[in-house]
Motif scaffolding. Sequence first.
Motif, PDB file in Angstrom:
ATOM      1  N   GLU A  26      53.807  -4.284  46.866  1.00 29.08           N
ATOM      2  CA  GLU A  26      54.454  -3.111  46.276  1.00 29.08           C
ATOM      3  C   GLU A  26      54.877  -2.117  47.356  1.00 29.08           C
ATOM      4  O   GLU A  26      55.981  -1.548  47.299  1.00 29.08           O
ATOM      5  N   LEU A  27      54.023  -1.905  48.350  1.00 31.11           N
ATOM      6  CA  LEU A  27      54.364  -0.995  49.437  1.00 31.11           C
ATOM      7  C   LEU A  27      55.534  -1.527  50.251  1.00 31.11           C
ATOM      8  O   LEU A  27      56.419  -0.760  50.662  1.00 31.11           O
ATOM      9  N   ALA A  28      55.562  -2.838  50.500  1.00 30.78           N
ATOM     10  CA  ALA A  28      56.675  -3.427  51.237  1.00 30.78           C
ATOM     11  C   ALA A  28      57.985  -3.266  50.466  1.00 30.78           C
ATOM     12  O   ALA A  28      59.047  -2.980  51.054  1.00 30.78           O
ATOM     13  N   ALA A  29      57.911  -3.425  49.149  1.00 30.43           N
ATOM     14  CA  ALA A  29      59.101  -3.243  48.313  1.00 30.43           C
ATOM     15  C   ALA A  29      59.581  -1.795  48.347  1.00 30.43           C
ATOM     16  O   ALA A  29      60.789  -1.524  48.288  1.00 30.43           O
ATOM     17  N   GLN A  30      58.656  -0.856  48.472  1.00 34.72           N
ATOM     18  CA  GLN A  30      59.047   0.552  48.577  1.00 34.72           C
ATOM     19  C   GLN A  30      59.669   0.863  49.931  1.00 34.72           C
ATOM     20  O   GLN A  30      60.563   1.713  50.039  1.00 34.72           O
ATOM     21  N   ALA A  31      59.208   0.172  50.983  1.00 36.23           N
ATOM     22  CA  ALA A  31      59.694   0.475  52.334  1.00 36.23           C
ATOM     23  C   ALA A  31      61.092  -0.071  52.579  1.00 36.23           C
ATOM     24  O   ALA A  31      61.886   0.556  53.301  1.00 36.23           O
ATOM     25  N   ALA A  32      61.399  -1.227  52.005  1.00 32.22           N
ATOM     26  CA  ALA A  32      62.670  -1.888  52.305  1.00 32.22           C
ATOM     27  C   ALA A  32      63.895  -1.000  52.048  1.00 32.22           C
ATOM     28  O   ALA A  32      64.765  -0.880  52.919  1.00 32.22           O
ATOM     29  N   PRO A  33      64.040  -0.338  50.895  1.00 30.93           N
ATOM     30  CA  PRO A  33      65.252   0.475  50.666  1.00 30.93           C
ATOM     31  C   PRO A  33      65.240   1.815  51.384  1.00 30.93           C
ATOM     32  O   PRO A  33      66.251   2.525  51.369  1.00 30.93           O
ATOM     33  N   LEU A  34      64.137   2.201  51.978  1.00 22.94           N
ATOM     34  CA  LEU A  34      64.078   3.500  52.633  1.00 22.94           C
ATOM     35  C   LEU A  34      64.855   3.533  53.941  1.00 22.94           C
ATOM     36  O   LEU A  34      65.376   4.576  54.338  1.00 22.94           O
ATOM     37  N   VAL A  35      64.954   2.400  54.641  1.00 22.42           N
ATOM     38  CA  VAL A  35      65.613   2.379  55.952  1.00 22.42           C
ATOM     39  C   VAL A  35      67.086   2.765  55.849  1.00 22.42           C
ATOM     40  O   VAL A  35      67.562   3.633  56.603  1.00 22.42           O
ATOM     41  N   PRO A  36      67.880   2.159  54.939  1.00 20.56           N
ATOM     42  CA  PRO A  36      69.284   2.611  54.818  1.00 20.56           C
ATOM     43  C   PRO A  36      69.411   4.095  54.486  1.00 20.56           C
ATOM     44  O   PRO A  36      70.322   4.775  54.985  1.00 20.56           O
ATOM     45  N   GLN A  37      68.510   4.609  53.655  1.00 26.11           N
ATOM     46  CA  GLN A  37      68.570   6.028  53.322  1.00 26.11           C
ATOM     47  C   GLN A  37      68.300   6.896  54.544  1.00 26.11           C
ATOM     48  O   GLN A  37      68.964   7.915  54.758  1.00 26.11           O
ATOM     49  N   VAL A  38      67.325   6.473  55.354  1.00 29.33           N
ATOM     50  CA  VAL A  38      67.003   7.225  56.572  1.00 29.33           C
ATOM     51  C   VAL A  38      68.188   7.192  57.531  1.00 29.33           C
ATOM     52  O   VAL A  38      68.540   8.209  58.155  1.00 29.33           O
ATOM     53  N   VAL A  39      68.818   6.017  57.684  1.00 29.52           N
ATOM     54  CA  VAL A  39      69.974   5.897  58.581  1.00 29.52           C
ATOM     55  C   VAL A  39      71.115   6.791  58.099  1.00 29.52           C
ATOM     56  O   VAL A  39      71.784   7.458  58.900  1.00 29.52           O
ATOM     57  N   GLN A  40      71.349   6.822  56.787  1.00 25.21           N
ATOM     58  CA  GLN A  40      72.411   7.661  56.236  1.00 25.21           C
ATOM     59  C   GLN A  40      72.136   9.137  56.520  1.00 25.21           C
ATOM     60  O   GLN A  40      73.050   9.888  56.929  1.00 25.21           O
ATOM     61  N   ARG A  41      70.906   9.572  56.309  1.00 26.76           N
ATOM     62  CA  ARG A  41      70.584  10.978  56.589  1.00 26.76           C
ATOM     63  C   ARG A  41      70.747  11.300  58.082  1.00 26.76           C
ATOM     64  O   ARG A  41      71.242  12.366  58.444  1.00 26.76           O
ATOM     65  N   GLN A  42      70.352  10.349  58.933  1.00 27.11           N
ATOM     66  CA  GLN A  42      70.461  10.583  60.363  1.00 27.11           C
ATOM     67  C   GLN A  42      71.926  10.639  60.791  1.00 27.11           C
ATOM     68  O   GLN A  42      72.305  11.424  61.675  1.00 27.11           O
ATOM     69  N   GLN A  43      72.768   9.809  60.194  1.00 26.10           N
ATOM     70  CA  GLN A  43      74.204   9.836  60.493  1.00 26.10           C
ATOM     71  C   GLN A  43      74.796  11.190  60.146  1.00 26.10           C
ATOM     72  O   GLN A  43      75.601  11.750  60.911  1.00 26.10           O
ATOM     73  N   GLU A  44      74.409  11.731  59.012  1.00 27.44           N
ATOM     74  CA  GLU A  44      74.907  13.053  58.617  1.00 27.44           C
ATOM     75  C   GLU A  44      74.428  14.127  59.591  1.00 27.44           C
ATOM     76  O   GLU A  44      75.173  15.059  59.927  1.00 27.44           O
ATOM     77  N   ARG A  45      73.182  13.986  60.073  1.00 28.98           N
ATOM     78  CA  ARG A  45      72.678  14.954  61.059  1.00 28.98           C
ATOM     79  C   ARG A  45      73.460  14.862  62.359  1.00 28.98           C
ATOM     80  O   ARG A  45      73.780  15.880  62.993  1.00 28.98           O
ATOM     81  N   PHE A  46      73.773  13.611  62.790  1.00 30.50           N
ATOM     82  CA  PHE A  46      74.553  13.445  64.013  1.00 30.50           C
ATOM     83  C   PHE A  46      75.905  14.137  63.901  1.00 30.50           C
ATOM     84  O   PHE A  46      76.350  14.850  64.808  1.00 30.50           O
ATOM     85  N   LEU A  47      76.587  13.914  62.779  1.00 33.62           N
ATOM     86  CA  LEU A  47      77.896  14.536  62.576  1.00 33.62           C
ATOM     87  C   LEU A  47      77.794  16.061  62.624  1.00 33.62           C
ATOM     88  O   LEU A  47      78.621  16.754  63.254  1.00 33.62           O
TER      89      LEU A  47
END
Length: 304
Positions: free
Chosen positions: A172-193
Amino acid sequence: MAVYSMTGYASASSQAQVSPGDEAPARGAGVTVELRSVNSRFLDLAFRMPDELRALEPSLRELLTARLRRGKIELRLNTQRDADAAWPQPQPDQLNRLARLESTVQGWLPKAQPLSVHEALQWCKGNAAAERLDEAALAAARTCVEGLIEARAREGERLVAILMERIVKLRELAAQAAPLVPQVVQRQQERFLERWQQALEAAGAAQSMSADALRERALSEAAAYALRIDVAEELSRLSAHLDEIERLLRAGGEIGKRLDFLIQELHREANTLGSKASALELTQISVEMKVLVEQMREQVQNIE
């Protein structure tokens, strides 16, 4: 095949068989065997028994090594005799021999005191009762070993249930972690911009870099960041390890050492996940995973 714990306890008793023509000495004589087992890397045997039955140790050791593979095993063997067994009926040949010995001693030592009834009975005990207890002790030991194996099997079932529960939670924890990475990358991209825009405006160079160039640079930085925090490989290996642990638990047998190795690998993947985590959510998931893996390690250490 069952999964066996290395923790267990069993006891068994057996009465000595009555010897033909010698009923009184065997009456009331018996043996109790206790087996205690705790976890150990290897099979470690310890024996606690009366000196009169110490000769049985090789047979008892062979019995235990044939049925058990791992664990620290303590065998306690106690004898019981009632009043009749404690004071057996002296046999004629024993009394004749004792009389001859007493006559010889008094012939050489005239002042020697005659034997008392108590002393005569003590001498007549001999080793006959101990010899008859051998079979009773081995019979009790065989019954006790079977009882210990059953106790270890019951404890093994409980350990399997606990480990299966932890496996479900880790998935269950692994299933929760998998979709978090794209969300983190998206937030970081917005911060970079946002940061690039602020930096250019502060330097007065906002007009020198087009919006497309700014976006391209931000995407490049975000891609490099995504590679650093990508945990897909760790999650894939963690899932593979969980599959193997579950397969071993269902297959049963002597799986303790293999499970211990797989638990080490699970801990490694959870640590790597935590070191790559740059978001609070991933860090929390990594911590929860390590707690579950440590709980599994404690249980696996008790499996044969």
